[in-house]
Design a protein around this motif. Structure first.
Motif, PDB file in Angstrom:
ATOM      1  N   LEU A 238    -104.517  -0.989  76.536  1.00  0.00           N
ATOM      2  CA  LEU A 238    -103.867  -2.193  77.023  1.00  0.00           C
ATOM      3  C   LEU A 238    -102.390  -2.202  76.670  1.00  0.00           C
ATOM      4  N   ALA A 239    -101.604  -2.831  77.525  1.00  0.00           N
ATOM      5  CA  ALA A 239    -100.165  -2.974  77.291  1.00  0.00           C
ATOM      6  C   ALA A 239     -99.843  -4.458  77.199  1.00  0.00           C
ATOM      7  N   ASP A 240     -99.239  -4.834  76.100  1.00  0.00           N
ATOM      8  CA  ASP A 240     -98.894  -6.228  75.887  1.00  0.00           C
ATOM      9  C   ASP A 240     -97.980  -6.727  77.002  1.00  0.00           C
ATOM     10  N   GLY A 241     -98.384  -7.824  77.626  1.00  0.00           N
ATOM     11  CA  GLY A 241     -97.590  -8.406  78.693  1.00  0.00           C
ATOM     12  C   GLY A 241     -97.824  -7.795  80.057  1.00  0.00           C
TER      13      GLY A 241
ATOM     14  N   LEU B  22    -101.381  -9.232  73.340  1.00  0.00           N
ATOM     15  CA  LEU B  22    -101.910  -8.582  72.145  1.00  0.00           C
ATOM     16  C   LEU B  22    -101.255  -9.132  70.882  1.00  0.00           C
ATOM     17  N   PRO B  23    -101.772 -10.253  70.382  1.00  0.00           N
ATOM     18  CA  PRO B  23    -101.232 -10.781  69.130  1.00  0.00           C
ATOM     19  C   PRO B  23    -101.598  -9.853  67.972  1.00  0.00           C
ATOM     20  N   PRO B  24    -100.840  -9.904  66.894  1.00  0.00           N
ATOM     21  CA  PRO B  24    -101.159  -9.053  65.734  1.00  0.00           C
ATOM     22  C   PRO B  24    -102.553  -9.362  65.179  1.00  0.00           C
TER      23      PRO B  24
ATOM     24  N   ALA C  72    -100.829 -16.701  66.296  1.00  0.00           N
ATOM     25  CA  ALA C  72    -100.381 -15.925  67.453  1.00  0.00           C
ATOM     26  C   ALA C  72    -101.481 -15.864  68.516  1.00  0.00           C
ATOM     27  N   MET C  73    -102.727 -15.733  68.091  1.00  0.00           N
ATOM     28  CA  MET C  73    -103.840 -15.720  69.044  1.00  0.00           C
ATOM     29  C   MET C  73    -103.932 -17.063  69.764  1.00  0.00           C
ATOM     30  N   THR C  74    -103.792 -18.142  69.010  1.00  0.00           N
ATOM     31  CA  THR C  74    -103.822 -19.478  69.608  1.00  0.00           C
ATOM     32  C   THR C  74    -102.685 -19.640  70.603  1.00  0.00           C
ATOM     33  N   ALA C  75    -101.507 -19.174  70.247  1.00  0.00           N
ATOM     34  CA  ALA C  75    -100.353 -19.267  71.146  1.00  0.00           C
ATOM     35  C   ALA C  75    -100.590 -18.452  72.422  1.00  0.00           C
TER      36      ALA C  75
END
Length: 84
Positions: free
Chosen positions: A7-10, A15-17, A23-26
């Motif tokens: 997977l590629a973030d965005g 892909l939150p840390p 970050a996952m919630t956001a």
């Protein structure tokens, strides 16, 4: 490899840390609030899944194996060592 290797973030996911609940919630809120982002990530993930399907990947593996085996067969062979 795992999901983060594919997977590629965005592009195909957000892909939150690892372990970062905020970050996952956001990221989840972003997906819920931005339909265009959700659609773009969904389309990117779908494309990745289609490119990764066995029907498409298998011929690539077969070509690789054929190339490796051919290179092995084309190597100069050493004469066998004969013991007196």
């Amino acid at each position: 490899g795992g999901g983060t290797d594919l997977l590629a973030d965005g592009e195909t996911a957000l892909l939150p840390p690892d372990g970062d609940v905020e970050a996952m919630t956001a990221a989840i809120r972003r997906l819920l609030d931005d339909e265009n982002l959700a659609a773009r990530l969904s389309a990117g993930a779908r494309s990745l899944a289609e490119r990764s399907a066995w029907e498409r990947v298998r011929p690539q593996w077969e070509d690789l194996f054929r190339t490796v085996l051919q290179a092995r067969d084309d190597r100069p062979r050493e004469a066998p060592h004969v013991r007196p």
